[in-house]
Design a protein around this motif. Structure first.
Motif, PDB file in Angstrom:
ATOM      1  N   ASP A 198       0.806  -1.219   0.000  1.00 52.83           N
ATOM      2  CA  ASP A 198       0.000   0.000   0.000  1.00 52.83           C
ATOM      3  C   ASP A 198       0.846   1.280   0.000  1.00 52.83           C
ATOM      4  N   ALA A 199       2.129   1.155  -0.306  1.00 54.26           N
ATOM      5  CA  ALA A 199       3.020   2.326  -0.281  1.00 54.26           C
ATOM      6  C   ALA A 199       2.528   3.436  -1.203  1.00 54.26           C
ATOM      7  N   GLN A 200       1.968   3.100  -2.355  1.00 55.33           N
ATOM      8  CA  GLN A 200       1.490   4.133  -3.272  1.00 55.33           C
ATOM      9  C   GLN A 200       0.331   4.916  -2.665  1.00 55.33           C
ATOM     10  N   VAL A 201      -0.512   4.241  -1.889  1.00 49.90           N
ATOM     11  CA  VAL A 201      -1.610   4.936  -1.207  1.00 49.90           C
ATOM     12  C   VAL A 201      -1.036   5.947  -0.220  1.00 49.90           C
ATOM     13  N   GLY A 202       0.013   5.560   0.503  1.00 52.52           N
ATOM     14  CA  GLY A 202       0.668   6.500   1.419  1.00 52.52           C
ATOM     15  C   GLY A 202       1.180   7.721   0.689  1.00 52.52           C
ATOM     16  N   GLN A 203       1.809   7.518  -0.465  1.00 49.92           N
ATOM     17  CA  GLN A 203       2.311   8.653  -1.241  1.00 49.92           C
ATOM     18  C   GLN A 203       1.167   9.502  -1.776  1.00 49.92           C
ATOM     19  N   ASP A 204       0.090   8.873  -2.217  1.00 52.20           N
ATOM     20  CA  ASP A 204      -1.079   9.620  -2.690  1.00 52.20           C
ATOM     21  C   ASP A 204      -1.672  10.475  -1.572  1.00 52.20           C
ATOM     22  N   LEU A 205      -1.686   9.940  -0.353  1.00 52.44           N
ATOM     23  CA  LEU A 205      -2.181  10.711   0.792  1.00 52.44           C
ATOM     24  C   LEU A 205      -1.301  11.933   1.045  1.00 52.44           C
ATOM     25  N   ILE A 206       0.004  11.737   1.011  1.00 56.55           N
ATOM     26  CA  ILE A 206       0.925  12.860   1.198  1.00 56.55           C
ATOM     27  C   ILE A 206       0.687  13.919   0.127  1.00 56.55           C
ATOM     28  N   ASP A 207       0.603  13.502  -1.128  1.00 52.91           N
ATOM     29  CA  ASP A 207       0.389  14.443  -2.236  1.00 52.91           C
ATOM     30  C   ASP A 207      -0.925  15.189  -2.076  1.00 52.91           C
ATOM     31  N   THR A 208      -1.975  14.477  -1.685  1.00 53.22           N
ATOM     32  CA  THR A 208      -3.294  15.098  -1.549  1.00 53.22           C
ATOM     33  C   THR A 208      -3.322  16.045  -0.355  1.00 53.22           C
ATOM     34  N   LEU A 209      -2.683  15.665   0.746  1.00 52.89           N
ATOM     35  CA  LEU A 209      -2.604  16.569   1.896  1.00 52.89           C
ATOM     36  C   LEU A 209      -1.853  17.841   1.530  1.00 52.89           C
ATOM     37  N   GLU A 210      -0.741  17.711   0.831  1.00 50.51           N
ATOM     38  CA  GLU A 210       0.029  18.901   0.429  1.00 50.51           C
ATOM     39  C   GLU A 210      -0.809  19.817  -0.467  1.00 50.51           C
TER      40      GLU A 210
END
Length: 136
Positions: A23-35
């Motif tokens: 699920d690492a890509q989901v973590g990165q997507d969350l970071i991108d969306t939060l930013e």
């Protein structure tokens, strides 16, 4: 990748499943969306971008902290807060702890147990609620 924000109460009420290294890509997507929403948001959970996994991100000072499978194992100093959420309209009351101890996995899936206070503790509690299908 920046993802759209989920507003469906049906989706938001479903408890999330344990995250895995896949699920690492989901973590990165969350970071991108939060930013992308940094001007109006301090934390997000994966179900807010349509993924039912126990993954959250919170802004901790100047750092964005990614947590897989967070679990609040202790809370002290209960208080009442007023919170907003990107997935919901308006401001709502919530019971929170001033100090929490959290067990979680970092971006490399190493286990940590750490205490948090203040705004960061409040944001973590809000996002863990999302993982549990709890809506403020």
């Amino acid at each position: 990748m920046i993802k759209p924000i989920v507003t469906s109460l049906i989706m938001l009420r479903l408890p999330s499943e344990e995250a895995t290294p896949d699920d690492a890509q989901v973590g990165q997507d969350l970071i991108d969306t939060l930013e992308a929403h940094a001007h109006e948001c301090v934390g997000m959970a994966a179900n807010m971008i349509g993924v039912r996994k126990r993954i959250i991100v919170v802004r901790d000072g100047t750092k964005t902290r990614l947590m897989y499978n967070p679990d609040i194992i202790k809370g002290t100093g209960e208080y009442r807060a007023q919170e907003a959420c990107l997935s919901l309209d308006g401001v709502r009351p919530a019971a929170r702890w001033r100090r929490i101890k959290v067990s979680y996995l970092d971006e490399e899936f190493h286990r940590h147990v750490r205490s948090f206070t203040g705004d960061v503790a409040q944001a973590i509690q809000h996002e863990v609620d999302h993982c549990n299908g709890v809506i403020i």
